[in-house]
Design a protein around this motif. Structure first.
Motif, short mmCIF file in Angstrom:
data_model
loop_
_atom_site.label_atom_id
_atom_site.label_comp_id
_atom_site.label_asym_id
_atom_site.label_seq_id
_atom_site.Cartn_x
_atom_site.Cartn_y
_atom_site.Cartn_z
N LEU A 169 0.83 -1.21 0.00
CA LEU A 169 0.00 0.00 0.00
C LEU A 169 0.86 1.26 0.00
N VAL A 170 1.89 1.27 0.83
CA VAL A 170 2.78 2.44 0.91
C VAL A 170 3.48 2.67 -0.43
N LEU A 171 4.01 1.62 -1.02
CA LEU A 171 4.75 1.77 -2.29
C LEU A 171 3.82 2.14 -3.44
N ILE A 172 2.59 1.61 -3.43
CA ILE A 172 1.64 1.99 -4.48
C ILE A 172 1.34 3.48 -4.41
N TYR A 306 -2.31 0.48 -10.80
CA TYR A 306 -1.99 0.71 -9.38
C TYR A 306 -3.26 0.86 -8.53
N ILE A 307 -4.30 1.55 -9.10
CA ILE A 307 -5.52 1.72 -8.31
C ILE A 307 -6.22 0.38 -8.10
N ARG A 308 -6.11 -0.52 -9.10
CA ARG A 308 -6.67 -1.86 -8.91
C ARG A 308 -5.88 -2.60 -7.83
N GLN A 309 -4.56 -2.45 -7.86
CA GLN A 309 -3.73 -3.08 -6.84
C GLN A 309 -3.85 -2.36 -5.49
N PHE A 310 -4.24 -1.08 -5.53
CA PHE A 310 -4.36 -0.29 -4.31
C PHE A 310 -5.37 -0.91 -3.35
N PHE A 311 -6.46 -1.43 -3.90
CA PHE A 311 -7.51 -1.99 -3.05
C PHE A 311 -7.26 -3.45 -2.71
#
Length: 606
Positions: A169-172, A306-311
């Motif tokens: 989450l931090v790196l995204i 990234y937004i898909r991976q964010f969640f």
């Protein structure tokens, strides 16, 4: 009324504060088990950072190909092949570090839980008998097995999620701000909403897990109780009633589980909706930016990835919320056991009196003792009894007279309320319990045999006791021939509680056990109560051999067991009302004579 309401509210707040403090103490105490594995956790953190960084570089590489090569008309396939090779390389790096990270965490987590389980069992075994009077066995089984397994999930799942998904989450967020600051700030709007949802669900989820664990303990306890008493259930045709009661407990547990499942589904699906709303918003805003040429296509692709991976990490962390809630409940339950101090404790080092087994003579003095399982209700109001070394004293009386109760303080299962018990002049409260239990041997009405060989049951799994010593002890009490008739002799495997043996055979093995450990004081608590007359004669012969040279207390329902004792103590309502030899007591024409005549009449009627 307002004052009483305010007082009730204040009491509730005080209780909540105390519960939170206890939960924090429990959490801190359990986490302390992780200190020896700090380097393993450091390795997990490093592997997580490297593995996650490799993962998150992949969309950025695609963005480079789109914006810096394809969008400007580049046709160099060598350039694309190089990027593809780098993409494949970092995928392999991600796999290797993820594999190493998982192995390190599993090793540390399983080691921690194995240590907790070991310490928990060891602590339970040191608790006083009064604790087992209050706590259900099924609850303790759940603590040692299920609760420790839940804590294992915390170290291997929750902790992994906090490290891996937290770092992701931090790196995204770092990558998103690197790509487009405005779009990144729009994406951050969802974080307070996530925090609010988590806060609202927290109390409800915790209550759901507490109810589920409580009902599971009740169900396990019911099953254990019924399996132990299956013979009685079948003898009295209680199968339908016990099945009905089981179904009630099972239904109650099912309802608690369904409530927990509904809470989890609602909790997790809420985050799915938030994720989809955020994705649609980013695609809309990013699409407008690309349409107006304020953003490159590659940036939108990378940002969308990234937004898909964010969640995903947020969803993973929230999915572990149920495990964390269950873990905190389990930690509270386990810490409650760890924080329970034995009521019967070993003496302080400066007050310790050590009696050597080889030098012990076996004199026992009950000096004006009073004892009861509750101080307000003494079972034995007063007892003053003195046993000479090597003397055999029989204890008789009707059911509830306090015969068996008087031996509990001698074994220090409980401490006397007043007075003292001394062995060779030393107060037993000043003798370490391990040494006391070597001095005092106990044979109960129902001798307990463990699942294992006959040899191990006699020497109680202490391999420093030789096979020859065990065989000599069995010959001495008359159990050798019986054992040799078994299929494997001394290596015959017995089931739990020795269910394949008769009552007399189990009793003879317990006599052999006493001979192996050679206590100076011997207690027989209704040791012949459940035996037929023939088996009783065999056990009586073994008793005569075992008690030779030992101070012996024989608690008997059958008067024939103690007729030849040096002294007989007659108990009634917790008091010794008569004392003497068999002939002396009969000559008194008192309570003992009534017991004797009643026993003879019952024997004649059989």
């Amino acid at each position: 009324m307002p004052n009483s309401s305010a007082a009730a509210l204040k009491a509730t707040q005080a209780k909540d504060a105390a519960d939170k403090k206890k939960s924090f103490e429990a959490f801190r105490a359990i986490l302390a088990y992780g200190k020896p594995h700090k380097w393993a956790f450091a390795g997990v953190f490093v592997c997580a950072v490297l593995g996650i960084s490799a993962d998150l570089l992949q969309p950025y590489l695609v963005k480079i190909v789109i914006d810096d090569h394809l969008a400007v008309g580049g046709r160099d396939m060598g350039y694309i092949a190089t990027i593809a090779g780098i993409y494949l390389g970092i995928s392999i790096v991600s796999f290797l570090f993820t594999y190493l990270q998982n192995n390190l965490l599993q090793y540390a987590g399983q080691s921690i839980v194995a240590r907790i389980r070991k310490d928990l069992f060891q602590h339970i075994s040191k608790l006083s008998m009064s604790y087992f009077d209050r706590v259900h066995r099924g609850s303790l089984v759940t603590n040692v097995s299920s609760d420790t397994e839940t804590i294992s999930q915390f170290f291997t799942q929750v902790l992994l999620s906090l490290i891996r998904d937290g770092m992701t989450l931090v790196l995204i967020i770092v990558f998103m701000f690197q790509l487009d600051t405005t779009l990144a700030w729009y994406s951050m709007i969802v974080l307070p909403v996530i925090g609010l949802v988590a806060f609202l669900f927290r109390r409800y989820l915790r209550q759901a897990y507490q109810v589920t664990r409580s009902r599971l303990s009740r169900l396990i306890g019911f099953i254990a109780e019924n399996l132990s008493g299956m013979g009685l259930i079948q003898a009295f045709r209680q199968e339908e009633e016990q099945t009905r009661r089981f179904n009630e407990n099972n239904q109650s547990y099912w309802e608690a589980n369904m409530r927990e499942v509904r809470a989890n589904v609602l909790f997790n699906r809420t985050f799915d909706i938030l994720g989809n709303v955020a994705l649609v918003t980013v695609v809309w805003l990013g699409g407008l930016a690309v349409f107006h040429e304020h953003m490159a296509v590659g940036v939108l692709y990378a940002f969308t990835s990234y937004i898909r991976q964010f969640f995903q990490p947020i969803n993973q962390i929230t999915m572990q919320w149920n495990t964390f809630q269950s873990t905190t409940v389990s930690m509270d339950r386990i810490w409650k056991i760890f924080s329970t101090e034995p009521e019967v404790k070993d003496p302080e080092p400066d007050k310790t009196c050590r009696l050597r087994l080889s030098e012990a003579r076996g004199r026992v003095d009950f000096n004006h003792i009073s004892f009861g399982y509750s101080e307000s209700k003494p079972v034995i109001p007063h007892l003053d009894l003195h046993l000479k070394p090597g003397e055999m004293v029989g204890i008789v009386g009707t059911t509830g007279a306090g015969k068996s109760t008087m031996i509990s303080p001698l074994n220090r299962f409980y401490d006397v309320n007043s007075g003292s018990i001394k062995i060779d002049g030393a107060d037993i409260r000043d003798i370490p319990q391990q040494q006391l239990h070597r001095l005092v041997g106990l044979i109960q009405q129902e001798p307990y045999l463990f699942a294992g060989t006959v040899l191990d049951n006699v020497r109680l799994f202490q391999e420093d006791i030789s096979r020859e010593k065990v065989m000599d002890a069995c010959r001495f009490v008359g159990a050798h021939d019986m054992i040799m008739r078994m299929s494997g002799g001394y290596d015959t495997l017995l089931s739990e509680r020795g269910s394949g043996l008769s009552a007399g055979e189990r009793q003879l093995i317990s006599f052999a056990r006493i001979m192996v450990f050679e206590p100076r004081i011997l207690i027989l608590d209704e040791a012949t109560a459940n035996l037929d007359s023939h088996t009783e004669q065999l056990v009586q012969s073994a008793l005569a051999n075992v008690s030779t040279g030992r101070t012996t207390l024989v608690i008997a329902h059958r008067l024939s067991t103690v007729m030849h004792a040096d002294r007989i103590l007659v108990m009634k309502d917790g008091r010794a009302i008569e004392e003497g030899t068999h002939d002396e007591l009969l000559a008194m024409h008192g309570y003992y004579e009534q017991l004797y005549n009643h026993a003879r009449q019952a024997a004649d009627e059989e």
